[in-house]
Design an enzyme around this catalytic site. Structure first.
Site, PDB file in Angstrom:
ATOM      1  N   ALA A   1      -1.561   1.051 -15.663  1.00 43.32           N
ATOM      2  CA  ALA A   1      -1.611  -0.118 -16.544  1.00 43.32           C
ATOM      3  C   ALA A   1      -2.799  -0.974 -16.150  1.00 43.32           C
ATOM      4  O   ALA A   1      -2.950  -1.344 -14.976  1.00 43.32           O
ATOM      5  CB  ALA A   1      -0.312  -0.923 -16.422  1.00 43.32           C
TER       6      ALA A   1
ATOM      7  N   ARG B   1      -6.158  -3.692 -17.973  1.00 49.67           N
ATOM      8  CA  ARG B   1      -6.759  -4.264 -19.169  1.00 49.67           C
ATOM      9  C   ARG B   1      -7.755  -3.286 -19.786  1.00 49.67           C
ATOM     10  O   ARG B   1      -7.942  -3.231 -20.971  1.00 49.67           O
ATOM     11  CB  ARG B   1      -7.462  -5.576 -18.846  1.00 49.67           C
ATOM     12  N   ARG B   2      -8.445  -2.541 -18.909  1.00 54.47           N
ATOM     13  CA  ARG B   2      -9.393  -1.567 -19.467  1.00 54.47           C
ATOM     14  C   ARG B   2      -9.445  -0.309 -18.596  1.00 54.47           C
ATOM     15  O   ARG B   2      -9.057  -0.320 -17.428  1.00 54.47           O
ATOM     16  CB  ARG B   2     -10.791  -2.184 -19.591  1.00 54.47           C
TER      17      ARG B   2
ATOM     18  N   GLU C   1       0.047  -2.995   3.692  1.00 57.55           N
ATOM     19  CA  GLU C   1      -0.930  -2.602   4.718  1.00 57.55           C
ATOM     20  C   GLU C   1      -2.361  -2.835   4.245  1.00 57.55           C
ATOM     21  O   GLU C   1      -3.244  -3.221   5.023  1.00 57.55           O
ATOM     22  CB  GLU C   1      -0.720  -1.125   5.083  1.00 57.55           C
TER      23      GLU C   1
ATOM     24  N   VAL D   1      -4.823  -6.273   4.725  1.00 64.69           N
ATOM     25  CA  VAL D   1      -5.591  -6.689   5.902  1.00 64.69           C
ATOM     26  C   VAL D   1      -6.394  -5.516   6.444  1.00 64.69           C
ATOM     27  O   VAL D   1      -5.854  -4.436   6.689  1.00 64.69           O
ATOM     28  CB  VAL D   1      -4.664  -7.217   7.021  1.00 64.69           C
TER      29      VAL D   1
ATOM     30  N   GLY E   1     -23.573  -5.648  -3.734  1.00 62.13           N
ATOM     31  CA  GLY E   1     -22.168  -5.604  -4.133  1.00 62.13           C
ATOM     32  C   GLY E   1     -21.211  -5.885  -2.981  1.00 62.13           C
ATOM     33  O   GLY E   1     -20.003  -5.750  -3.131  1.00 62.13           O
TER      34      GLY E   1
ATOM     35  N   LYS F   1      -5.845 -13.253   5.503  1.00 65.01           N
ATOM     36  CA  LYS F   1      -5.497 -12.080   6.323  1.00 65.01           C
ATOM     37  C   LYS F   1      -4.942 -12.508   7.684  1.00 65.01           C
ATOM     38  O   LYS F   1      -3.979 -11.929   8.181  1.00 65.01           O
ATOM     39  CB  LYS F   1      -6.727 -11.201   6.496  1.00 65.01           C
TER      40      LYS F   1
END
Lengths: 431, 431
Positions: free
Chosen positions: A40, A42-43, A124, A127, A182, A200
């Protein structure tokens, strides 16, 4: 075991791909196949080929789908994700999530509902990406009273500090590169101001000490104010600057703090470079231990998501839910250690004070520190002049209450020969 | 949960003491108290106060005591320990052991019986002391196809190599100190010849790759032949010498080998010093990870023993045995990858060749290597004369089949200008 993946971004597609590629080995370990029956999102994501797996944009539909046994929440954010998880739990489904913000801020409520419904909520992946450090704390070190832990738990920040050190570059300059690569978001606040690390750390501390999740009480300081010369002076003293999340058990409470930290270069954690993560954990029986690996990335994070799925499958195979409590301690045994205010933390300090090169300045500064019970371990006055007759005075102090340091620095900053704010960075040696 | 501790040496007394000291916290995690109701040992140990706990010298009595739910085997050795464990399993008791020799050599038989009887045999303490690396491989990295692992898994050997490097000392000299400090046994063969490491590597490889335990097929080479000059030359090339256990998955089999290894000094594992242990694990999803901590010692090992007990207690609380298979894979899914002979291993090499300082020796040696398809990466001929006109020629080669290297060295050693055996140490860069 039939699962649904909600969210098909980096981690969602990584999870789908790891389950597809390693399905045979994973089934040999889990004792049953783990089958993705719904995705599931949105795109669609071109990074994964869904084949015959049913795709829907209706995220909430999977949480009430009677065929789905486990909902994997990889949406991020704390609104829709929370609603989805609560609904899945209400419907008796197990949940696996990588969502650190959600667990750190709303974990208490989520775990309580899960306990009532007898389902597992595993996190798990929240962190240190693929490094199984939650499992280490919750199971592998279960014999220990944990004394402290300290982690490099934000890869973006560690990449920036590593570049600053290796190449003498400035923070802003490296941040731009990290964004281009990125590694950093367009809005880098969560990473560089320590909010992500504080999420965390909040989770690690709760599992380590058996305390409720208290994100709002974590002290958080980012790395955007670190100057290249601080990195260089630290090095001259034999230290590296790392952005650490630190949690320490005191007699009367718990320290919970994220800030830039000078760490002796001989410590293994000082040598963790680039985007890698590492968490040191000190237990009273085991002594210091360290867990290292990729803290982010599609498949590294997926590795942790799938490990949680295997835990659930191994339990389901025996007809039970996972027997390990969410925070490692049975809920009725969570203790009430208070998070202490940062003013009460005891730490050593690195100080950089910009002064007019007049005789007596050093003596004045030393006198003020002494009046506040602050002992100087070493001091360097740089000869090279900068900014029209200004010179930096660099020093390391012994351990002192933060409160004392605050008072001393207020007095020092008021001296006529001291220019601007004093740069101060905490020093930890973990010995 | 009622348990019996068999063997009251270093680890046995450590386990008793950790359970006594941290009993409250451990119960909060396990969901029930873990109670030592019997201690069986040939003699008492002044390091622990048994209080009202029943002591017996009849080790086998506890294995048939109906009150005992878990037998903790800390005797060591592979004869009485094996008999005890098999008897305990026959009687439906769970077993926790720290016995690497027993698991590596007889684990197959033990696990088979345990599976038939529906009980757990746990052995986290058998590898890397308190570092939860078995749990990481078996659970935390369950999503991954493991590509390779490499570990410093013998603290004595690492202490000796660290001292040799830091202080330029000779092997024999440091060994004597290690014996005096209690780090090495009076008979140090198990540690320094790599047998202990091979036991641990055998276990790690089985859990990582899902292959049967095959200790006898592990290649084992110790550190007693490492000379101080090798440590120094390695350093000049940018490497550290570490005694590693290495397991690598190939298309057609598995490498399983313990030997001294040159590791680039930039690798985190190269910086693991003294008696500490560390295991690197590379998985296809997670990438390289590392687990570090104390590999021996009373309470560090006890930390792992008690973690296994907590796993069992958490399962018992739900009325089941631990749902994780002994070797991480369900027995019917163990695969049949063969351990490849060391002659088929591909590795780079460090070579030290002692030669008469005659013109043309270097050319001869280079020619022979070339004829065996061995490329030289770098070469240094030391000027300083030793042993009456003899000089050492030091080189690093590119990766080559061990078989080729064996043939080439036989030819080189037969040259009239070459004196004695060539020293060769494998080089791994883990990239």
């Amino acid at each position: 075991m039939k699962i649904a993946i909600c969210g098909l971004g980096t981690v969602g597609s990584g999870t789908f791909n790891v389950l597809a590629r390693n399905g045979f080995d994973i089934a040999a370990r889990a004792g049953m196949a783990i089958e993705v029956i719904r995705v599931a999102s949105r795109r669609m994501n071109p990074a994964c080929e869904l084949g015959s797996t049913q795709f829907t944009t209706d995220i909430f539909a999977v949480a009430s789908d009677p065929e789905v046994e486990v909902v994997v929440e990889l949406l991020g954010g704390t609104t829709i994700a929370k609603e989805l998880i609560l609904k899945a739990i209400e419907n008796g489904k197990h949940v696996v999530t990588a969502n650190k913000a959600l667990i750190a801020e709303h974990g208490g409520e989520i775990f309580e509902l899960a306990a009532r419904k007898g389902v597992t909520v595993a996190f798990e992946a929240a962190v240190a990406g693929g490094v199984p450090v939650i499992k280490a704390l919750r199971e592998g070190l279960a014999a220990n009273r944990i004394n402290w832990l300290a982690g490099i738990i934000n890869g973006t920040g560690n990449f920036i500090l590593t570049e600053m050190r290796d190449k003498g570059r400035a923070f802003e300059d490296v941040l731009k590169e990290a964004q281009a690569l990125g590694y950093a978001e367009a809005d880098p606040t969560f990473d560089v101001e320590g909010i992500d690390a504080a999420h965390k750390l909040t989770i690690l501390a709760s599992v380590a000490f058996g305390i409720p999740l208290q994100f709002k009480r974590a002290y958080t300081e980012g790395i955007s104010a670190i100057a290249p010369e601080d990195v260089q002076y630290a090095e001259e003293f034999g230290y590296r600057i790392k952005h650490l999340g630190i949690a320490r058990r005191l007699e009367h409470g718990v320290e919970l703090r994220v800030h830039p930290t000078l760490v002796p270069e001989t410590q293994l954690i000082a040598k963790v470079d680039g985007v890698m993560n590492a968490v040191m954990v000190d237990g009273d029986a085991v002594g210091p231990t360290l867990y290292y690996g990729a803290g982010a990335g599609a498949e590294a994070t997926a590795s942790a998501v799938v490990a949680d799925l295997v835990d659930i499958a191994r339990a389901l195979r025996q007809g039970v839910a996972v027997g390990v409590p969410s925070l490692g301690h049975n809920p009725e045994h969570l203790n009430d250690l208070e998070v202490v205010p940062v003013e009460d933390v005891v730490s050593a300090y690195y100080l950089r004070i910009l002064v007019q090169d007049h005789p007596g300045v050093l003596a004045n500064v030393a006198q003020i520190l002494s009046e506040h019970s602050i002992n100087i371990e070493s001091i360097v006055q740089k000869e090279s002049e900068q900014h029209d007759g200004l010179i930096p005075m660099i020093m390391l102090t012994h351990r002192v209450h933060e409160k004392n340091m605050n008072h001393a620095l207020a007095v020092i900053e008021a001296l006529p020969d001291v220019v601007g704010k004093v740069t101060r960075i905490r020093v930890e040696s973990f010995s």
